[in-house]
Enzyme design. Structure first.
Site, PDB file in Angstrom:
ATOM      1  N   HIS A 188     -14.208  84.088  -0.808  1.00 11.03           N
ATOM      2  CA  HIS A 188     -13.606  83.830  -2.114  1.00 11.03           C
ATOM      3  C   HIS A 188     -14.592  84.335  -3.165  1.00 11.03           C
ATOM      4  O   HIS A 188     -15.807  84.259  -2.964  1.00 11.03           O
ATOM      5  CB  HIS A 188     -13.407  82.313  -2.245  1.00 11.03           C
ATOM      6  CG  HIS A 188     -12.625  81.867  -3.434  1.00 11.03           C
ATOM      7  ND1 HIS A 188     -13.154  81.862  -4.701  1.00 11.03           N
ATOM      8  CD2 HIS A 188     -11.362  81.396  -3.547  1.00 11.03           C
ATOM      9  CE1 HIS A 188     -12.252  81.398  -5.548  1.00 11.03           C
ATOM     10  NE2 HIS A 188     -11.151  81.104  -4.873  1.00 11.03           N
ATOM     11  N   ASP A 201     -19.484  77.295   1.971  1.00 12.43           N
ATOM     12  CA  ASP A 201     -18.355  77.034   1.080  1.00 12.43           C
ATOM     13  C   ASP A 201     -17.361  76.189   1.880  1.00 12.43           C
ATOM     14  O   ASP A 201     -16.655  76.705   2.747  1.00 12.43           O
ATOM     15  CB  ASP A 201     -17.743  78.377   0.651  1.00 12.43           C
ATOM     16  CG  ASP A 201     -16.491  78.187  -0.191  1.00 12.43           C
ATOM     17  OD1 ASP A 201     -15.995  77.056  -0.288  1.00 12.43           O
ATOM     18  OD2 ASP A 201     -16.003  79.195  -0.731  1.00 12.43           O
ATOM     19  N   GLN A 256     -12.256  74.713   1.836  1.00 10.20           N
ATOM     20  CA  GLN A 256     -11.038  74.615   2.663  1.00 10.20           C
ATOM     21  C   GLN A 256     -11.281  73.808   3.935  1.00 10.20           C
ATOM     22  O   GLN A 256     -10.395  73.726   4.783  1.00 10.20           O
ATOM     23  CB  GLN A 256     -10.523  76.018   3.028  1.00 10.20           C
ATOM     24  CG  GLN A 256     -10.095  76.850   1.829  1.00 10.20           C
ATOM     25  CD  GLN A 256      -8.872  76.288   1.096  1.00 10.20           C
ATOM     26  OE1 GLN A 256      -8.138  75.443   1.628  1.00 10.20           O
ATOM     27  NE2 GLN A 256      -8.651  76.735  -0.120  1.00 10.20           N
ATOM     28  N   LYS A 296      -8.869  69.826  -4.540  1.00  8.74           N
ATOM     29  CA  LYS A 296      -8.250  70.308  -3.291  1.00  8.74           C
ATOM     30  C   LYS A 296      -8.148  69.190  -2.257  1.00  8.74           C
ATOM     31  O   LYS A 296      -7.660  69.407  -1.149  1.00  8.74           O
ATOM     32  CB  LYS A 296      -9.071  71.462  -2.713  1.00  8.74           C
ATOM     33  CG  LYS A 296      -9.006  72.747  -3.540  1.00  8.74           C
ATOM     34  CD  LYS A 296      -9.742  73.861  -2.842  1.00  8.74           C
ATOM     35  CE  LYS A 296     -10.012  75.047  -3.730  1.00  8.74           C
ATOM     36  NZ  LYS A 296      -8.816  75.842  -4.043  1.00  8.74           N
ATOM     37  N   CYS A 350      -8.098  85.302  -4.841  1.00  8.21           N
ATOM     38  CA  CYS A 350      -9.515  85.417  -5.235  1.00  8.21           C
ATOM     39  C   CYS A 350     -10.363  85.987  -4.103  1.00  8.21           C
ATOM     40  O   CYS A 350     -11.520  85.592  -3.912  1.00  8.21           O
ATOM     41  CB  CYS A 350     -10.089  84.080  -5.695  1.00  8.21           C
ATOM     42  SG  CYS A 350      -9.300  83.452  -7.166  1.00  8.21           S
TER      43      CYS A 350
END
Ligand SMILES: Cc1ncc(COP(=O)(O)O)c(C=O)c1O
Length: 437
Positions: A149, A226, A229, A252, A392
């Site tokens: 991303h 990261d 998710q 999220k 993104c």
């Protein structure tokens, strides 16, 4: 590459009353869009918010809101306790034994920028000698993947520009996935940072985190995960994974926007120079300079997102009650159902791991002959909300040879019926645009 195969046991739907009770918590699901019941398949972008999270935030704002850590009055003391308890709740949720390894930020993007900007400062000699271990020299290497991303790419591009370090990237294969072979191709003695997403927001690929950490450690490189998710969609044990830093966003994971988290191992946060300056992060200020509080407060300059932290803690409690493993299994079952359905349709190209291989609860695909934006609009007209575009991740899309993909992403409130509605709307889309169904 360490590919984990999924089995029926790792793909298990939440069903019956439990799923109905979960869905009843989300007022957004009660509405119709374009005359159709809403099928919200865009939770990878932002999750819907349950009543219990909305209620907790509202109740806090109504009677307990106050600036934390500085008031002499009762409300400030109560707000401070709620704020720090929220830090503990989030720490518990992501497997951080020490709540001081949890830093509040504006979102994951902000958290990743905080690390990159802090390392740029260390490279200029800020915070030495403690920060020296993070300082980059010209010719040092920062490794990312081609699937990142932009939030986990551009800060590293900027850091490379600021320090003379070189940005290198793990090449992805034709389906957008990568593995340890591709990683080994770019790791060198000069690798100082390895930044990568736990679960790709486009392909759903689950990175082999433990193996990446082990390789990075051998080279003395810092790892940055990261976890945008992954944190919302399954159990996460950041201490056990051994990453140095990790970032994720509240919005999220059933929480509010305006709050994110930077996790950093204690010695890493102690070495990282702060990158924002002002009130609440100091011990002593003179006209000539300032001394800073220890982590996490040294990174939390200015008035903090207190109600957001309190609400995010409630979101983690809801996820914990349902069970992060069960959330993951539910999404895995939905992704598998969608993959099976897409395989029956002509002219669909799915990106990411093949069916049967572990992936996050999202599926991106291209519909032959139909631009993703047209498909998205057509699906929306049928009440099916998906994401279209480059998500993104422009370099990844460029590598895949497409400008845009359609992405369906799931959460604990998603249903098999919503997957089936997407599939049947896709058939209609193809018919409408003149392709084979
Ligand atoms: C993998 C990944 N990283 C980073 C981000 C950025 O998150 P935020 O916009 O909340 O900072 C996202 C959001 O889509 C994401 O999916």
């Amino acid at each position: 590459m360490t590919t984990q195969v999924t089995t029926p046991a790792t793909r298990r739907l939440l069903v019956g009353e439990e799923l109905a009770d979960i869905r009843a918590q989300f007022p957004a699901l009660e509405q119709s869009i374009n005359g159709q019941p809403l099928s919200y398949l865009d939770s990878g972008a932002t999750a819907l918010r349950p009543n219990r999270v909305l209620d907790v935030e509202r109740a806090f704002l109504a009677t307990e809101n106050a600036a934390v850590h500085r008031g002499a009055h009762e409300l400030a003391a109560r707000a401070t306790v709620r704020f720090e308890n929220a830090r503990q709740a989030v720490a518990d949720y992501v497997g951080a034994a020490d709540p001081d390894t949890i830093v509040w930020t504006a979102n994951a993007t902000d958290a990743l920028n905080l690390v990159a900007t802090g390392i740029a400062g260390a490279s200029r000699g800020r915070g030495a000698p403690a920060s020296a271990r993070l300082a980059l020299q010209p010719g040092d290497e920062i490794v990312v993947t081609e699937a990142e991303h932009h939030a986990n790419l551009i800060p590293w591009q900027e850091l490379a520009l600021a320090t003379g370090a070189q940005l290198r990237w793990v090449a992805v294969r034709d389906d957008g996935t990568w593995g340890l072979d591709e990683l080994d191709d770019v790791l060198t003695e000069r690798t100082r940072i390895v930044a990568f997403s736990h679960v790709s927001n486009v392909t759903g690929l689950v990175a082999p985190v433990a193996d990446v950490v082990e390789r990075a450690r051998r080279l003395g490189a810092v790892t940055v995960l990261d976890a945008c998710q992954s944190a919302p969609h399954g159990s996460l044990d950041l201490d056990a994974l051994g990453v140095d830093f990790a970032a994720f966003s509240g919005h999220k994971m059933l929480g509010p926007s305006g709050i994110g988290v930077l996790y950093g191992r204690a010695e890493m946060l102690a070495a990282l120079p702060p990158a924002r300056f002002g009130g609440s992060m100091i011990t002593e200020v003179t006209m000539a300079g300032a001394e800073y509080l220890p982590a996490p407060h040294r990174f939390e300059a200015g008035t903090q997102p207190v109600s957001q932290a309190v609400a995010l803690a409630e979101a983690t409690r809801m996820l914990t009650e349902v069970g992060p493993d069960r959330v993951h299994a539910h999404e895995a079952a939905l992704a598998d159902r969608l993959l099976a359905g897409l395989a029956e349709l002509d002219g669909i190209r799915v990106v990411g791991p093949a069916r049967g291989i572990e992936r996050g609860g999202l599926v991106s695909f291209v519909v032959d002959g139909i631009h993703a934006h047209d498909a998205g609009q057509f699906l929306d007209a049928q009440g099916v909300a998906v994401r279209v575009g480059h998500h993104c991740a422009q370099p990844l899309h460029r590598r895949l040879g497409v400008a845009a993909t359609v992405r369906a992403s799931f959460y604990l409130y998603s249903t098999p019926d919503e997957v089936d509605r997407l599939l049947s709307a896709l058939v209609d889309t193809r018919t409408f645009f003149g392709g084979a169904a």
